[in-house]
Enzyme design. Structure first.
Site, PDB file in Angstrom:
ATOM      1  NE  ARG A 137      -0.732  -0.250   5.238  1.00 58.81           N
ATOM      2  CZ  ARG A 137       0.016  -1.066   5.428  1.00 58.81           C
ATOM      3  NH1 ARG A 137       0.220  -2.295   4.856  1.00 58.81           N
ATOM      4  NH2 ARG A 137       0.354  -1.114   6.738  1.00 58.81           N
ATOM      5  CD  GLU A 162      -4.124  -2.502   3.976  1.00 59.50           C
ATOM      6  OE1 GLU A 162      -3.010  -3.341   4.047  1.00 59.50           O
ATOM      7  OE2 GLU A 162      -4.630  -2.082   3.081  1.00 59.50           O
ATOM      8  CG  HIS A 197     -30.591   8.092  -5.686  1.00 58.64           C
ATOM      9  ND1 HIS A 197     -31.752   8.639  -6.246  1.00 58.64           N
ATOM     10  CD2 HIS A 197     -29.439   8.884  -5.876  1.00 58.64           C
ATOM     11  CE1 HIS A 197     -31.474   9.732  -7.067  1.00 58.64           C
ATOM     12  NE2 HIS A 197     -30.036   9.737  -6.785  1.00 58.64           N
ATOM     13  CE  LYS A 249      -2.135 -11.248   1.078  1.00 60.14           C
ATOM     14  NZ  LYS A 249      -0.797 -10.213   0.619  1.00 60.14           N
TER      15      LYS A 249
HETATM   16  C1  F6R Z   1      -0.326  -4.392   2.396  1.00 60.02           C
HETATM   17  C2  F6R Z   1      -1.523  -4.308   1.640  1.00 60.02           C
HETATM   18  C3  F6R Z   1      -2.332  -5.157   0.869  1.00 60.02           C
HETATM   19  C4  F6R Z   1      -1.918  -5.986  -0.377  1.00 60.02           C
HETATM   20  C5  F6R Z   1      -2.847  -7.271  -0.730  1.00 60.02           C
HETATM   21  C6  F6R Z   1      -2.594  -7.884  -2.007  1.00 60.02           C
HETATM   22  O1  F6R Z   1       0.353  -3.312   2.405  1.00 60.02           O
HETATM   23  O2  F6R Z   1      -1.887  -3.056   1.232  1.00 60.02           O
HETATM   24  O3  F6R Z   1      -3.842  -4.968   0.609  1.00 60.02           O
HETATM   25  O4  F6R Z   1      -1.620  -5.197  -1.218  1.00 60.02           O
HETATM   26  O5  F6R Z   1      -2.833  -8.213   0.250  1.00 60.02           O
HETATM   27  O6  F6R Z   1      -0.921  -8.282  -2.055  1.00 60.02           O
HETATM   28  P1  F6R Z   1      -0.141  -7.771  -3.119  1.00 60.02           P
HETATM   29  O7  F6R Z   1      -0.031  -6.374  -3.220  1.00 60.02           O
HETATM   30  O8  F6R Z   1       1.320  -8.278  -2.785  1.00 60.02           O
HETATM   31  O9  F6R Z   1      -0.433  -8.456  -4.507  1.00 60.02           O
END
Ligand code: F6R
Length: 331
Positions: A139, A218, A234, A325
């Protein structure tokens, strides 16, 4: 040494400069087939750039641009589709699944990533790709992922090169306005840190509202929601029926917002003020849509960082996403 989230937010203008240099050097192979539509696929910090560009170019791009934040791609995707795969880590399972579907459908694929499986597959299959600097939270790299999307769209002749000047002007604007942005952001963070923020804007700025919400989630570790006008007039407006001191409304506004929508905003404020006294407006600066978008992104990023500082929490960690994850990778 790893940069702190504060340093990463502070370096937004520098990141944009670096991102422009990367974009200028990017090379793309010519598509075998005419590009008739575009799908940008990516999640979270890597997907939000897709939402933002799809709104930024809606009056300049002659083909539809769809944003995809899931494992699957729309049925229409075929060899006339440009699929842009955006994953900072290159290992996000939803994005990898969508990429494999794009390969099966013979779509033209371009990847934006710092490495991982996305780049491994791109190398193996000879796909166009742009590598962005790694080792940061995804991010905090929106400057890179968003900017590359413009260069890709331009590389495939789907937009002109007008965006280059707008990005250059935005960089100057952000440097000149840094003090102002920080002090306004701190002021707002002080108002929001014990509230649930409700973010509103005109429809075509919804992408930057989503970005702001995600950063509050986040970096600030807080819940938050957003909606856009005129649509919220609406439905959601009817939900404002009980006074609630916990809610604080933030409205992103632009001089260029459509007149009737501005009138709606004034009326909406009047109605909502019956239910919460906490209503704040943020006015963009900048002459172009890109400048205004980048202004709001940077402003929101600072608010989210100040929220973490005021609340005494670590802006960088996203242990719960990592946990999720990790658990998914076991099954
Ligand atoms: C962590 C973040 C998450 C990741 C997301 C997808 O900083 O912003 O929203 O971006 O979990 O992971 P990537 O970006 O590695 O595909």
């Amino acid at each position: 040494m790893e940069k702190s989230m504060k340093d990463l937010v502070a370096s937004f203008a520098d990141q944009l400069k670096e991102a422009m240099a990367i974009g200028r050097g990017a090379k793309f192979s010519s598509p075998d087939k005419e590009i008739r539509n575009v799908v940008i696929t990516g999640l979270g910090g890597s997907g939000i750039g897709g939402t933002i560009i799809s709104q930024a170019i809606e009056s300049n791009c002659s083909v539809p641009v769809i944003v995809n934040k899931d494992y699957f791609l729309p049925e229409f995707v075929n060899e006339n589709t440009l699929v842009i795969v955006s994953s900072y880590s290159g290992n996000t399972e939803e994005t990898l699944n969508a990429m494999n579907i794009a390969l099966d459908k013979n779509a033209k694929i371009v990847c934006v990533s710092s490495g991982g499986n996305v780049i491994a597959i791109a190398n193996e299959k000879g796909l166009d790709h742009i590598i962005i600097p790694g080792g940061m939270p995804p991010r905090a790299c929106i400057a890179f992922s968003l900017t590359q999307l413009f260069f890709i769209m331009n590389g495939f002749k789907l937009i002109g090169d007008w965006f280059i000047q707008d990005f250059e002007s935005a960089i100057t604007l952000l440097i000149n306005e840094e003090e102002h942005i920080r002090s306004e952001a701190y002021y707002l963070a002080e108002k929001l840190h014990k509230k649930v923020a409700v973010i509103y804007s005109q429809s075509n700025y919804e992408g930057v509202c989503i970005r702001f919400r995600q950063q509050i989630n986040e970096n600030g570790k807080m819940l938050c929601w957003h909606h856009a006008l005129p649509e919220m007039n609406h439905n959601e407006l009817v939900g404002w029926t009980i006074p609630n001191d916990k809610l604080a409304v933030v409205i992103f506004r632009n001089e260029t917002d459509f007149d009737r929508t501005q009138t709606r905003m004034e009326l909406t404020k009047q109605i909502i003020s019956n239910y919460t006294p906490h209503i704040y407006e943020v006015h963009s600066k900048g002459d172009s849509t890109i400048e205004r978008f980048l202004y709001f992104i940077h402003f929101g990023d600072w608010v989210s960082w100040y929220l973490s500082e005021i609340r005494g929490i670590d802006a960088t960690e996203v242990k719960v996403i990592d946990f999720l994850k990790g658990e998914l990778s076991k099954v």
